[in-house]
Scaffold this motif. Structure first.
Motif, PDB file in Angstrom:
ATOM      1  N   LEU A 127       0.704  -1.457  -0.313  1.00  0.00           N
ATOM      2  CA  LEU A 127       0.059  -0.227   0.393  1.00  0.00           C
ATOM      3  C   LEU A 127       0.761   1.229  -0.109  1.00  0.00           C
ATOM      4  O   LEU A 127       0.389   2.559  -0.269  1.00  0.00           O
ATOM      5  CB  LEU A 127      -1.430  -0.280   1.287  1.00  0.00           C
ATOM      6  CG  LEU A 127      -2.574  -0.804   1.839  1.00  0.00           C
ATOM      7  CD1 LEU A 127      -2.802  -1.253   2.717  1.00  0.00           C
ATOM      8  CD2 LEU A 127      -3.077  -0.623   0.159  1.00  0.00           C
ATOM      9  N   GLN A 128       1.449   0.839   0.605  1.00  0.00           N
ATOM     10  CA  GLN A 128       3.122   2.374   0.935  1.00  0.00           C
ATOM     11  C   GLN A 128       3.319   2.585  -0.281  1.00  0.00           C
ATOM     12  O   GLN A 128       3.320   3.957  -0.890  1.00  0.00           O
ATOM     13  CB  GLN A 128       4.127   2.324   2.190  1.00  0.00           C
ATOM     14  CG  GLN A 128       3.265   2.414   3.151  1.00  0.00           C
ATOM     15  CD  GLN A 128       4.085   2.423   4.288  1.00  0.00           C
ATOM     16  OE1 GLN A 128       5.073   1.470   4.253  1.00  0.00           O
ATOM     17  NE2 GLN A 128       3.840   3.164   5.911  1.00  0.00           N
ATOM     18  N   GLN A 129       3.785   1.873  -1.191  1.00  0.00           N
ATOM     19  CA  GLN A 129       3.924   1.808  -2.655  1.00  0.00           C
ATOM     20  C   GLN A 129       4.179   2.021  -3.859  1.00  0.00           C
ATOM     21  O   GLN A 129       3.804   3.640  -4.373  1.00  0.00           O
ATOM     22  CB  GLN A 129       4.991   0.372  -3.029  1.00  0.00           C
ATOM     23  CG  GLN A 129       5.896   0.343  -3.986  1.00  0.00           C
ATOM     24  CD  GLN A 129       6.599  -0.937  -4.798  1.00  0.00           C
ATOM     25  OE1 GLN A 129       6.705  -1.688  -4.146  1.00  0.00           O
ATOM     26  NE2 GLN A 129       7.313  -1.144  -5.780  1.00  0.00           N
ATOM     27  N   PHE A 130       2.334   1.854  -3.833  1.00  0.00           N
ATOM     28  CA  PHE A 130       1.007   2.374  -4.481  1.00  0.00           C
ATOM     29  C   PHE A 130       1.012   4.169  -3.804  1.00  0.00           C
ATOM     30  O   PHE A 130       0.372   4.625  -4.946  1.00  0.00           O
ATOM     31  CB  PHE A 130       0.312   1.662  -4.485  1.00  0.00           C
ATOM     32  CG  PHE A 130      -0.939   0.995  -5.558  1.00  0.00           C
ATOM     33  CD1 PHE A 130      -1.284   2.169  -6.064  1.00  0.00           C
ATOM     34  CD2 PHE A 130      -0.392   0.735  -6.541  1.00  0.00           C
ATOM     35  CE1 PHE A 130      -2.021   2.140  -7.335  1.00  0.00           C
ATOM     36  CE2 PHE A 130      -0.485  -0.024  -7.840  1.00  0.00           C
ATOM     37  CZ  PHE A 130      -1.464   0.830  -7.885  1.00  0.00           C
ATOM     38  N   LEU A 131       0.709   4.329  -2.296  1.00  0.00           N
ATOM     39  CA  LEU A 131      -0.311   5.548  -2.172  1.00  0.00           C
ATOM     40  C   LEU A 131       1.142   6.299  -1.139  1.00  0.00           C
ATOM     41  O   LEU A 131       1.601   6.340   0.073  1.00  0.00           O
ATOM     42  CB  LEU A 131      -1.231   5.326  -1.509  1.00  0.00           C
ATOM     43  CG  LEU A 131      -2.288   4.709  -2.500  1.00  0.00           C
ATOM     44  CD1 LEU A 131      -3.392   4.790  -1.322  1.00  0.00           C
ATOM     45  CD2 LEU A 131      -2.323   6.164  -3.597  1.00  0.00           C
ATOM     46  N   PRO A 132       2.913   6.380  -2.129  1.00  0.00           N
ATOM     47  CA  PRO A 132       3.859   6.884  -0.772  1.00  0.00           C
ATOM     48  C   PRO A 132       3.284   8.099   0.318  1.00  0.00           C
ATOM     49  O   PRO A 132       4.576   8.750   0.755  1.00  0.00           O
ATOM     50  CB  PRO A 132       5.159   6.990  -1.932  1.00  0.00           C
ATOM     51  CG  PRO A 132       3.940   7.670  -2.918  1.00  0.00           C
ATOM     52  CD  PRO A 132       2.613   6.911  -2.829  1.00  0.00           C
ATOM     53  N   GLY A 133       2.368   8.744  -0.009  1.00  0.00           N
ATOM     54  CA  GLY A 133       1.789  10.051   0.574  1.00  0.00           C
ATOM     55  C   GLY A 133       1.203   9.362   2.114  1.00  0.00           C
ATOM     56  O   GLY A 133       0.914  10.358   2.481  1.00  0.00           O
ATOM     57  N   THR A 134       0.793   8.038   2.030  1.00  0.00           N
ATOM     58  CA  THR A 134       0.096   7.651   3.336  1.00  0.00           C
ATOM     59  C   THR A 134       1.005   7.126   4.509  1.00  0.00           C
ATOM     60  O   THR A 134       1.583   7.441   3.651  1.00  0.00           O
ATOM     61  CB  THR A 134      -1.331   6.016   2.775  1.00  0.00           C
ATOM     62  OG1 THR A 134      -0.295   5.355   2.540  1.00  0.00           O
ATOM     63  CG2 THR A 134      -1.865   6.245   2.053  1.00  0.00           C
TER      64      THR A 134
END
Length: 375
Positions: A127-134
């Motif tokens: 998830l972090q890789q797909f959405l680095p702003g989370t």
């Protein structure tokens, strides 16, 4: 109507309300939402109990949005059978596709989310890789009260589990201890828990003689002897909810010192249970029990917290320990289990599950707390 063998069933509306409360609690805590992986949180919120594997299964809860459960396509039919499924939307993904591409649109790209403690690192990193702003925080840290306050149907299940554990203790007093191994008595405990309706046995601590000074002693090959103090701590799940009780017995008549130590622990446990009332901090339960043991000079021999929450797991927040300022609320359930442990000699622990009521506390374990003599 219900009975110990047939509790009131949970409904889709029950799960809908739990998911709504979780989403609202997250928003109040300043979170963009809650991400729930397979495990006790998912069972509590949806009634769905999948195996936690490398394939992503993720419940996404956000205030003002419909709950969404991301599931592998091959597991979607099972998810649809969960009691809570009518209260959520399923989004499935097939092998060979990127599951995070399915989950990512459900999240705020810059949001901070609470996530199940038992979520796999590979899923969080995906998830972090797909959405680095989370960013993410564990649910135990962010929403420790998520499962803490039980409704009437949950309390019914916890009471039934406690009654089954009590019946187990009453029966174990009839078996022979001396000349048998700890593992033999542990097997008896496990069989009795199953006999009285447990679907899962989580632990059967049998600590005889010096082994009783280890609070979480695993039953071993030591032969129980006449003159031994024996700590019994056992529990598991019945109707999906936990039991956990401890009693200490003596093989043959105890010495004056053994009886005195047991009496001190019993007094401490009574003090902890008497202290239970809504509006006081969890740490006050620990303080009440610990004060008694300290007064009699055994403070350094009480080496663990006084209690832990219980529900769909046998250990969960809140914890009865110094520094825990969470206030008690009606519907909370937790153990009160002080102990004294004398290394190389013996240990004593007495434990009941207690639920907070509108004006105090109610024990879910009712067996005698006096030192029982066994053969």
């Amino acid at each position: 109507m219900s009975s110990p063998n047939q509790p009131v069933p949970f409904t889709a509306d029950d799960y809908r309300a739990r998911m709504a409360r979780a989403a609202e609690s997250a928003a109040e805590a300043g979170l963009a939402g809650v991400l729930v992986a397979p495990g006790p949180d998912l069972v509590h919120l949806t009634g769905y109990r999948p195996v936690n594997t490398e394939r992503l299964t993720l419940l996404v809860l956000r205030a003002g949005e419909d709950p969404v459960l991301v599931v592998p396509t091959l597991e979607a039919p099972d998810a649809e059978q969960a009691v809570g499924s009518p209260a959520l939307t399923l989004r499935d993904w097939t092998d060979g596709k990127d599951p995070y591409a399915v989950a990512a649109p459900l999240l705020d790209a810059d949001g901070r989310f609470g996530i199940s403690d038992n979520a796999w690192a590979m899923h969080l990193l995906g998830l972090q890789q797909f959405l680095p702003g989370t960013s993410y925080v564990s649910l135990t840290e962010a929403l420790p009260m998520l499962r803490a306050v039980k409704d009437a149907a949950e309390l019914e299940r916890l009471a039934a589990a406690g009654a089954a554990a009590d019946a187990t203790y009453e029966e174990i007093l009839k078996v022979r201890f001396s000349g048998r191994k700890e593992t033999d008595v542990a097997a008896d405990l496990a069989a009795l828990l199953k006999q009285f309706g447990h679907s899962q046995v989580d632990f059967t601590v049998v600590g005889s003689g010096p082994n009783g000074a280890n609070p979480h002693h695993e039953a071993g090959d030591r032969t129980i002897e006449r003159g031994d103090m024996v700590v019994l701590d056992f529990g598991g799940l019945k109707h999906g909810y936990g039991s956990d009780t401890s009693r200490t017995v003596h093989v043959g008549e105890p010495t004056a010192e053994e009886q005195r130590v047991h009496d001190i622990v019993r007094e401490a446990q009574e003090a902890g249970c008497r202290a239970v009332q809504p509006g006081i901090a969890c740490q006050e339960i620990d303080r009440a029990a610990r004060a008694v043991i300290t007064e009699f000079g055994y403070g350094e021999r009480f080496i663990h917290r006084t209690g832990h929450g219980i529900g769909v797991t046998t250990h969960e927040p809140p914890y009865m320990i110094e520094g825990e300022e969470q206030l008690l609320v009606p519907g909370m359930c937790f153990s009160v289990e002080p102990g004294i442990y004398l290394p190389g000699r013996f240990g004593v622990r007495i434990e009941d599950i207690v639920t907070v009521t509108e004006d105090g506390g109610r024990r879910l374990n009712t067996t005698a707390r006096e030192l029982a003599v066994v053969e």
